[in-house]
Design a protein around this motif. Structure first.
Motif, mmCIF file in Angstrom:
data_model
loop_
_atom_site.group_PDB
_atom_site.id
_atom_site.type_symbol
_atom_site.label_atom_id
_atom_site.label_comp_id
_atom_site.label_asym_id
_atom_site.label_seq_id
_atom_site.Cartn_x
_atom_site.Cartn_y
_atom_site.Cartn_z
ATOM 1 N N ALA A 115 15.597 60.996 -90.655
ATOM 2 C CA ALA A 115 16.934 61.036 -90.051
ATOM 3 C C ALA A 115 18.015 60.923 -91.131
ATOM 4 C CB ALA A 115 17.086 59.920 -89.025
ATOM 5 N N ALA A 116 17.752 60.086 -92.128
ATOM 6 C CA ALA A 116 18.743 59.894 -93.191
ATOM 7 C C ALA A 116 18.900 61.183 -94.016
ATOM 8 C CB ALA A 116 18.333 58.738 -94.089
ATOM 9 N N ALA A 117 17.763 61.822 -94.313
ATOM 10 C CA ALA A 117 17.818 63.068 -95.089
ATOM 11 C C ALA A 117 18.555 64.148 -94.299
ATOM 12 C CB ALA A 117 16.406 63.529 -95.443
ATOM 13 N N VAL A 118 18.256 64.250 -93.002
ATOM 14 C CA VAL A 118 18.914 65.257 -92.167
ATOM 15 C C VAL A 118 20.426 65.007 -92.145
ATOM 16 C CG1 VAL A 118 19.189 66.102 -89.795
ATOM 17 C CG2 VAL A 118 16.898 65.772 -90.752
ATOM 18 N N LYS A 119 20.790 63.747 -92.016
ATOM 19 C CA LYS A 119 22.215 63.407 -91.963
ATOM 20 C C LYS A 119 22.897 63.823 -93.257
ATOM 21 C CE LYS A 119 25.278 59.462 -91.030
ATOM 22 N NZ LYS A 119 25.904 59.136 -92.314
ATOM 23 N N LYS B 91 14.141 63.584 -82.469
ATOM 24 C CA LYS B 91 15.234 63.140 -81.606
ATOM 25 C C LYS B 91 16.235 62.293 -82.399
ATOM 26 C CE LYS B 91 16.369 61.179 -77.201
ATOM 27 N NZ LYS B 91 15.899 60.757 -75.901
ATOM 28 N N ALA B 92 15.695 61.364 -83.174
ATOM 29 C CA ALA B 92 16.564 60.488 -83.966
ATOM 30 C C ALA B 92 17.408 61.295 -84.959
ATOM 31 C CB ALA B 92 15.720 59.457 -84.707
ATOM 32 N N ALA B 93 16.816 62.348 -85.504
ATOM 33 C CA ALA B 93 17.538 63.145 -86.508
ATOM 34 C C ALA B 93 18.502 64.134 -85.863
ATOM 35 C CB ALA B 93 16.533 63.885 -87.391
ATOM 36 N N ALA B 94 18.081 64.706 -84.706
ATOM 37 C CA ALA B 94 18.864 65.792 -84.109
ATOM 38 C C ALA B 94 20.046 65.301 -83.272
ATOM 39 C CB ALA B 94 17.959 66.675 -83.248
ATOM 40 N N ALA B 95 19.871 64.164 -82.619
ATOM 41 C CA ALA B 95 20.906 63.717 -81.682
ATOM 42 C C ALA B 95 22.302 63.630 -82.323
ATOM 43 C CB ALA B 95 20.500 62.390 -81.043
ATOM 44 N N PRO B 96 22.425 63.022 -83.522
ATOM 45 C CA PRO B 96 23.771 62.905 -84.087
ATOM 46 C C PRO B 96 24.402 64.258 -84.466
ATOM 47 C CG PRO B 96 22.192 61.488 -85.264
ATOM 48 C CD PRO B 96 21.410 62.381 -84.374
#
Ligand code: SF4
Lengths: 444, 321
Positions: free
Chosen positions: A143-147, A168-173
């Motif tokens: 999630a941190a890398a995606v952000k 889900k954790a990565a895509a939602a934001p």
């Protein structure tokens, strides 16, 4: 595949009740085939008939959008198997795969290169479209890398993981940026479909077997998701070509809905050269998206160039506006070079002229987009046409000398052109590459 | 009910052409090469066969090339001024399938070498390399009509491939190929109708269709590749559909086109945004070649040994069962 009036008629109630405002069902069907009326004007049609007709009114390969704003990518909605039949419409999305295990510094460095992977060729900007982030670490790191990546690039994103919770954790934001999520398979599809539905983002459906893949898309459809892209998993090159060809054939020739989506291929080969060759082959063979790891400009330039070539309209060659283009700080002594308005000829000559640093006028004659030799053979690049263009573009007002330079390939027209234009004709080089040395010699 | 796959069966197949003859076959080559024979569109092995794999010929010039960038010259070392050594290097070190000897130096504007020079070189090459030979003129009609028949004569029995014959100039070369048992390259300007017409003219002179290779005139990646790509697809579809006068293998002059492209030649200092120059040139040629393989190319004429290695690996992967 557009339905004929008769095809439509078969699905109507055939009662001729006139409620649609037409005397017969057949008359209504004919208008419907021409798209002159809407299907909902017939209140009598069965639900089944309606569903069938609505389905066939959709394009055989669904158009899917990834990303947002001016970098958004649209793929699908293709009509042909061979580009000479019409054209290919939505150029393949090209994306670079990054692992979530990269350090922040590595991510920044790589994106600095990746964000610059756009080039100008024959007057068009060609660019990569996507960055794919692949999970190899835990959910938080992913999630941190995606952000981080999402903040550092305007390109569309693909999130690669088989763990729906991590996705889900990565895509939602970043859901409003419409990332593509990869991938739903026969085991996890319920979770993935729920996620795609909740966030309204597109989803890849993956199965190595075409029949099972079709079952999978039907299952995902019944969960209420139909923004899909297909992947047939990792397999040898020719098997992949077969899959891509079958999916395209079944969608176009059979209007087979379960495979009526664009495709995605991931290049596993990380050889410097072979991954580029593979990516190019999949572009030729219909893939909607291709993802690879290599991101050196020398690897990406050929991929994007091939895509530009193959998605050019074969009926309409790229053209430039016919006129006299001043190149550099021109004066009334500057040489005048003649070429066609075929983009490839024009930009090739332009590139060499700019490289020569000799200011000059480049006259693009309207040859309807044909190249020098083709236009000459088709009598679109004639002495009359060139003389007319020189006057129309006011060359006599622009330069004080009386010389013009023509491409070496049409040297044979020199005499006739001198007569028609009243100018001295100098035969230039055959290949544009010879222009700089030619101009230097001309000046000395 | 699951949807059945759509398998295409075609009524016709591409002719099989044999290039080169061993001592049992009346020549002196150590092998003969067959191309063609496929009965479907490229690499769709679930519905068709490809009995003979695509091959790569390496170009050898009778004069030292002047327009090759250093990145292309380097792997050849010092043989570029010695065509016989050059050909030997292609055979032994670079593992070329065939040698394509280009008699560019016989052109009146490029040294104007005589017919005896050309004949001597052809004989030397035949004596020093054992792989099958392609002999190409200089694109000067008059000179080619003088020289190519002589080359055909001194290589009688070797089953060379000789070119190019064009619509306006095919008779002399066709007669020579007929008389001395060679195959011919029939060139058409990205035009499937002319390709067919020329094949008809050549076969009417008595040369059978299984001794013709079609040169559709390709452009490099970024320089008109798509025109030839689509012409080849159209031609193949027509051929497989039953048109026997288009059912010949394709030869693509990939190297000469790719290495003219600015993207293949320009230095990295000139275009830093394009990345490394050597790798860029190698890929420009290899991508051009691989694209034409997908359109049905049977013989690729190439230049950079590394590009050739990459394309050979690509062919192996394409044929993997
Ligand atoms: S309303 Fe429907 S059923 Fe009635 S005539 Fe029109 S098409 Fe036929």
């Amino acid at each position: 595949m557009a339905l004929s009036g008769l095809d439509i008629y078969k699905r109507l109630p055939k009662t001729n009740c006139r409620k649609c405002g037409f005397p017969t069902c057949l008359a209504f069907a004919m208008q419907l085939a021409k798209k002159a009326v809407a299907l909902d004007k017939c209140p009598e049609i069965t639900d089944e008939g309606k569903a069938a007709l609505e389905a066939s009114a959709q394009p055989p390969i669904k158009l899917i959008t990834i990303g947002e704003g001016d970098k958004k990518l649209e793929i699908g909605n293709e009509n042909v198997l061979f580009r000479h039949e019409e054209k290919f419409f939505h150029p393949t999305g090209v994306g670079i795969i990054l692992q979530d295990s990269l350090s922040d510094e590595d991510i920044t460095d790589r994106l600095a290169v990746i964000n610059k992977l756009h080039f100008e060729r024959i007057g068009q900007e060609i660019s990569i479209n996507l960055v794919a982030v692949k999970q190899t670490s835990d959910s938080a790191k992913f999630a941190a890398a995606v952000k981080k990546i999402s903040e550092a690039t305007p390109l569309g994103l693909v999130l690669i993981s088989n763990d729906a919770q991590s996705i889900k954790a990565a895509a939602a934001p970043i859901a409003k940026k419409r990332p593509l999520i990869y991938a739903a398979d026969s085991k996890n599809y319920k979770e993935f479909a729920a996620l795609a539905k909740e966030l309204s983002i597109p989803l890849v459906a993956k199965d190595a077997d075409l029949e099972k893949l079709a079952e999978l898309t039907k299952s995902i459809n019944s969960e209420g998701v139909d923004s899909l892209i297909l992947d047939t998993a990792e397999k040898p090159l020719n098997k992949k070509i077969w899959d891509l060809t079958q999916i395209r054939r079944l969608a176009l020739k059979k209007n087979y809905r379960p495979l009526g989506y664009p495709t995605l291929t991931i290049i596993k080969n990380n050889d410097t050269y072979e991954q580029v060759i593979e990516a190019c082959i999949y572009i030729l063979k219909y893939t909607g998206i291709v993802l690879l790891e290599g991101f050196d400009p020398y690897q990406i330039l050929p991929v994007l160039t091939l895509r530009q070539n193959i998605y050019t309209d074969p009926q309409k060659p790229l053209q430039v506006e016919p006129k006299a283009y001043p190149i550099g700080q021109v004066t009334s002594d500057s040489p005048v070079l003649i070429t066609t308005n075929f983009s490839l000829s024009f930009y090739t000559v332009l590139g060499e002229l700019e490289a020569s640093k000799v200011p000059a006028y480049l006259v693009s004659v309207d040859t309807e987009g044909m190249s020098v030799l083709t236009a000459w053979a088709a009598e679109k690049f004639t002495s009359d046409k060139i003389s007319e263009s020189l006057n129309k573009f006011e060359i006599p007002k622009k330069v004080s000398h009386n010389n013009i330079i023509i491409p070496g390939y049409v040297a044979v027209m020199s005499g006739d052109l001198e007569e028609k234009s009243g100018r001295k004709v100098i035969v230039g080089p055959r290949e544009a590459a010879g222009i700089p040395s030619f101009l230097r010699n001309l000046n000395s | 009910m699951p949807q059945e796959l759509l398998k295409e069966q075609w009524p016709n197949a591409i002719d099989v052409i044999t290039i080169g003859a061993t001592s049992q076959e009346g020549g002196t080559r150590d092998r003969a090469i067959k191309v063609g024979g496929q009965n479907g569109l490229p690499y769709l092995f679930e519905e068709s066969d490809m009995p003979n794999k695509p091959v790569i010929a390496m170009e050898v010039f009778d004069i030292e090339p002047v327009d090759w960038p250093d990145t292309l010259k380097k792997p050849y070392g010092d043989v570029l001024s010695n065509p016989v050594e050059w050909a030997k290097k292609c055979e032994t070190e670079f593992k070329a399938d065939l040698i394509a000897l280009r008699l560019a130096g016989t052109h009146p504007d490029a040294g104007n070498k005589s017919e005896s020079d050309a004949v001597k070189l052809v004989k030397d090459i035949i004596a020093n390399v054992k792989i099958p030979l392609i002999i190409l003129g200089s694109n000067d009609e008059e000179k080619d009509n003088l020289i190519l028949p002589k080359c055909a004569e001194v290589t009688k029995g070797e089953k060379c491939l000789i070119g190019d014959a064009a619509q306006k100039n095919y008779k002399t070369l066709t007669a020579a190929c007929l008389a001395y048992g060679h195959n011919i390259i029939a060139e058409s300007p990205i035009d499937i109708n002319i390709a067919k017409q020329l094949n008809i003219l050549i076969t009417e002179m008595g040369l059978p269709s299984d001794r013709i290779i079609i040169n559709p005139t390709v452009g490099a990646l970024g320089y008109g590749l798509e025109y030839a790509y689509s012409i080849m697809e159209r031609g193949r579809i027509a051929a497989l559909g039953g048109d026997k006068m288009l059912a010949q293998p394709f030869i693509c002059f990939v190297g000469q086109e790719a290495w003219r492209a600015k993207e293949a030649k320009a230095s990295a200092s000139e275009f830093p945004e394009w990345g490394k120059e050597l790798e860029r040139g190698i890929l420009w040629e290899a991508v051009t070649a691989s694209a034409f393989l997908q359109a049905g190319a049977d013989i690729l004429i190439m230049r950079h040994p590394k590009s050739i290695e990459i394309v050979k690996e690509n062919i192996n992967q394409l044929l993997q069962k």
